[in-house]
Design an enzyme around this catalytic site. Structure first.
Site, mmCIF file in Angstrom:
data_model
loop_
_atom_site.group_PDB
_atom_site.id
_atom_site.type_symbol
_atom_site.label_atom_id
_atom_site.label_comp_id
_atom_site.label_asym_id
_atom_site.label_seq_id
_atom_site.Cartn_x
_atom_site.Cartn_y
_atom_site.Cartn_z
ATOM 1 N N ASP A 8 65.351 150.828 49.028
ATOM 2 C CA ASP A 8 64.910 149.587 49.194
ATOM 3 C C ASP A 8 63.535 149.799 49.801
ATOM 4 O OD1 ASP A 8 64.729 146.596 49.854
ATOM 5 O OD2 ASP A 8 65.009 147.108 51.894
ATOM 6 N N GLU A 72 65.037 148.462 44.175
ATOM 7 C CA GLU A 72 64.814 147.260 44.074
ATOM 8 C C GLU A 72 63.627 146.811 43.498
ATOM 9 O OE1 GLU A 72 64.750 143.247 47.025
ATOM 10 O OE2 GLU A 72 65.589 145.124 47.678
ATOM 11 N N ASP A 144 67.561 147.808 56.538
ATOM 12 C CA ASP A 144 66.878 148.488 55.428
ATOM 13 C C ASP A 144 67.736 149.490 54.632
ATOM 14 O OD1 ASP A 144 64.265 147.068 55.199
ATOM 15 O OD2 ASP A 144 64.224 147.870 57.210
#
Length: 179
Positions: A8, A72, A144
């Site tokens: 991420d 992502e 996160d």
């Protein structure tokens, strides 16, 4: 058996999550955050932040020996400068994976939430809760890190869907599904 490293990305905090997939069984290996920040007195330049992200992802790849890498995609933030920095952080992580000859898969935030929560508009707490449940974790990972684990889970679910689809495709004979 496959080890998946999920990322991420962020210019200050980059989450990572490592899971193992054995058939339909998924298990937790590790997760955490790469901190690309300096001190108040000496903040890091963008180049130093990107170097830290890249080097940290290289270390993760060396330590966990993943077979696959998922990250992502950039979403359009309201602030174009933030979106550019996020894209650069993604690039630093992707280059680390590419240099290790890992296949790179990219997923939108909506795809990740849909795969993990079943709702593409889910919030962070819902993602954290489902990551805990899917991986049998005793406590909730940091936001996160949970997002990075969700990226890895999304990739694992996508791989399973492709396997199912290819199996179904092999059973189609003359336009009919064979059972």
């Amino acid at each position: 058996m496959s080890v998946i490293l999920g990322i991420d990305p962020g210019s200050r905090l980059t989450g990572f999550g490592v899971i193992q997939q054995q058939g339909r069984h998924l298990s937790y290996i590790a997760s955490g955050c790469i901190r690309a920040t300096g001190t108040t007195a000496q903040p890091l330049s963008l180049a130093e932040k990107l170097k830290r992200i890249h080097n940290s992802v290289v270390e993760l790849i060396t330590q966990y020996q993943p077979d696959e890498f998922a990250i992502e995609q950039v979403f359009m933030a309201r602030n174009p400068d933030s979106a550019l920095k996020l894209g650069q952080a993604r690039g630093a992580a992707i280059v680390a994976a590419a240099c290790a000859d890992l296949p790179v898969a990219e997923y939108s935030a909506r795809q990740i939430k849909q795969a993990v929560v079943g709702n593409g508009g889910a919030d962070k707490t819902q993602v954290q809760h489902m990551v805990m449940a899917l991986l049998n974790l005793s406590k909730s990972p940091q936001a996160d890190a949970a997002d990075a684990l969700a990226v890895a889970l999304c990739h694992a679910h996508s791989a399973q869907s492709l396997i199912k689809m290819s199996g179904a495709a092999r059973k189609i004979v003359r336009g009919r599904l064979r059972r």
